[in-house]
Design an enzyme around this catalytic site. Structure first.
Site, mmCIF file in Angstrom:
data_model
loop_
_atom_site.group_PDB
_atom_site.id
_atom_site.type_symbol
_atom_site.label_atom_id
_atom_site.label_comp_id
_atom_site.label_asym_id
_atom_site.label_seq_id
_atom_site.Cartn_x
_atom_site.Cartn_y
_atom_site.Cartn_z
ATOM 1 N N HIS A 50 -6.630 -6.093 2.211
ATOM 2 C CA HIS A 50 -5.708 -5.355 2.668
ATOM 3 C C HIS A 50 -5.159 -6.352 3.707
ATOM 4 C CE1 HIS A 50 -6.639 -0.884 1.928
ATOM 5 N NE2 HIS A 50 -7.819 -1.577 1.693
ATOM 6 N N ASP A 110 1.076 -1.290 -0.225
ATOM 7 C CA ASP A 110 0.140 -0.116 0.004
ATOM 8 C C ASP A 110 0.723 1.064 0.120
ATOM 9 O OD1 ASP A 110 -3.289 0.581 1.085
ATOM 10 O OD2 ASP A 110 -1.923 2.005 0.998
ATOM 11 N N ILE A 111 0.340 2.142 -0.921
ATOM 12 C CA ILE A 111 1.281 3.400 -0.885
ATOM 13 C C ILE A 111 1.132 4.120 0.380
ATOM 14 C CG2 ILE A 111 -0.552 5.037 -1.609
ATOM 15 C CD1 ILE A 111 1.559 5.771 -4.074
ATOM 16 N N HIS A 170 -9.983 -5.379 -3.487
ATOM 17 C CA HIS A 170 -8.535 -5.710 -2.838
ATOM 18 C C HIS A 170 -8.639 -6.263 -1.640
ATOM 19 C CE1 HIS A 170 -9.569 -1.528 -2.545
ATOM 20 N NE2 HIS A 170 -9.117 -1.439 -1.533
ATOM 21 N N GLY A 177 -16.493 2.403 2.957
ATOM 22 C CA GLY A 177 -15.449 3.194 3.026
ATOM 23 C C GLY A 177 -14.324 2.888 1.618
ATOM 24 N N GLN A 178 -14.921 2.334 0.759
ATOM 25 C CA GLN A 178 -14.067 1.745 -0.272
ATOM 26 C C GLN A 178 -13.690 3.067 -1.195
ATOM 27 O OE1 GLN A 178 -15.963 -1.185 -2.769
ATOM 28 N NE2 GLN A 178 -14.052 -1.397 -4.014
ATOM 29 N N ASN A 219 -12.789 -3.307 2.335
ATOM 30 C CA ASN A 219 -13.776 -2.349 2.187
ATOM 31 C C ASN A 219 -14.589 -2.462 1.283
ATOM 32 O OD1 ASN A 219 -12.622 -1.015 4.717
ATOM 33 N ND2 ASN A 219 -10.890 -0.053 3.470
HETATM 34 P P1 5GP Z 1 -9.903 1.104 0.117
HETATM 35 O O1 5GP Z 1 -10.268 2.421 1.018
HETATM 36 O O2 5GP Z 1 -10.315 1.366 -1.560
HETATM 37 O O3 5GP Z 1 -9.993 -0.094 0.717
HETATM 38 O O4 5GP Z 1 -8.137 1.227 -0.190
HETATM 39 C C1 5GP Z 1 -7.545 1.703 -1.129
HETATM 40 C C2 5GP Z 1 -5.943 1.689 -0.608
HETATM 41 O O5 5GP Z 1 -5.120 1.745 -2.227
HETATM 42 C C3 5GP Z 1 -5.625 2.700 0.263
HETATM 43 O O6 5GP Z 1 -5.215 2.283 1.432
HETATM 44 C C4 5GP Z 1 -4.509 3.424 -0.533
HETATM 45 O O7 5GP Z 1 -3.396 3.947 0.177
HETATM 46 C C5 5GP Z 1 -4.169 2.635 -1.554
HETATM 47 N N1 5GP Z 1 -3.652 3.146 -3.015
HETATM 48 C C6 5GP Z 1 -4.327 4.181 -3.502
HETATM 49 N N2 5GP Z 1 -3.857 4.475 -4.733
HETATM 50 C C7 5GP Z 1 -2.508 3.560 -4.675
HETATM 51 C C8 5GP Z 1 -1.385 3.580 -5.558
HETATM 52 O O8 5GP Z 1 -1.505 4.258 -6.611
HETATM 53 N N3 5GP Z 1 -0.484 2.529 -5.417
HETATM 54 C C9 5GP Z 1 -0.553 1.950 -4.156
HETATM 55 N N4 5GP Z 1 0.532 1.172 -4.008
HETATM 56 N N5 5GP Z 1 -1.675 1.848 -3.274
HETATM 57 C C10 5GP Z 1 -2.567 2.953 -3.465
#
Ligand code: 5GP
Ligand code: ZN
Length: 117
Positions: free
Chosen positions: A101, A30-31, A99, A92-93, A86
């Site tokens: 986590h 994760d970034i 994906h 909160g997606q 999520n």
């Molecule tokens: P969500 O809230 O959809 O479950 O999580 C999305 C996740 O993707 C977040 O934790 C965010 O930090 C990560 N993320 C978003 N854009 C990028 C990206 O370009 N590269 C990486 N490695 N992670 C990302």
């Protein structure tokens, strides 16, 4: 999917820190890590969210779940980890490509959903 961030990561059009790849599954860090270990396991196939899975995805989802403990251990989670999916607005997606986590590290993670007392 043309403009999906995670599809672009899977295709290598956006760089990511590699964790794992096979024919159907991709994993990357994760970034914005929420803990010392924080990576994501995604299907290469674009599925928007867990709300959109179908029976035809059964073995793909199974493969991802079987893979996670192995990758978690390889990344240093020797004493447990947390998996989070999520889903949708309420969940909160932020990125609409399914994906999982995988989050861990040395210390116990904070309670995610406190029990009402
Ligand atoms: P969500 O809230 O959809 O479950 O999580 C999305 C996740 O993707 C977040 O934790 C965010 O930090 C990560 N993320 C978003 N854009 C990028 C990206 O370009 N590269 C990486 N490695 N992670 C990302
Ligand atoms: Zn996608």
């Amino acid at each position: 999917m043309e403009n999906c961030i995670f599809c672009k990561i899977v295709r290598g059009e956006i760089s990511s820190k590699h964790v794992y790849e096979d024919a159907d599954v991709f994993a990357f860090h994760d970034i914005h890590p929420a803990a010392p270990v924080h990576f994501m396991v995604v299907p290469k196939l674009h599925i928007s969210s867990l709300a959109d899975v179908e029976d035809k995805h059964r073995s793909l989802l199974g493969d991802m779940m079987i893979l996670i403990p192995r990758l978690a251990k390889e990344q240093g989670c020797t004493d447990g980890f947390r998996t989070v999916i999520n889903t949708g607005r309420v969940g909160g997606q932020e990125v609409y490509h399914l994906h999982i986590h995988v989050i861990g590290g040395r210390d116990r993670l904070p309670v995610m959903i406190p029990h009402p007392r």
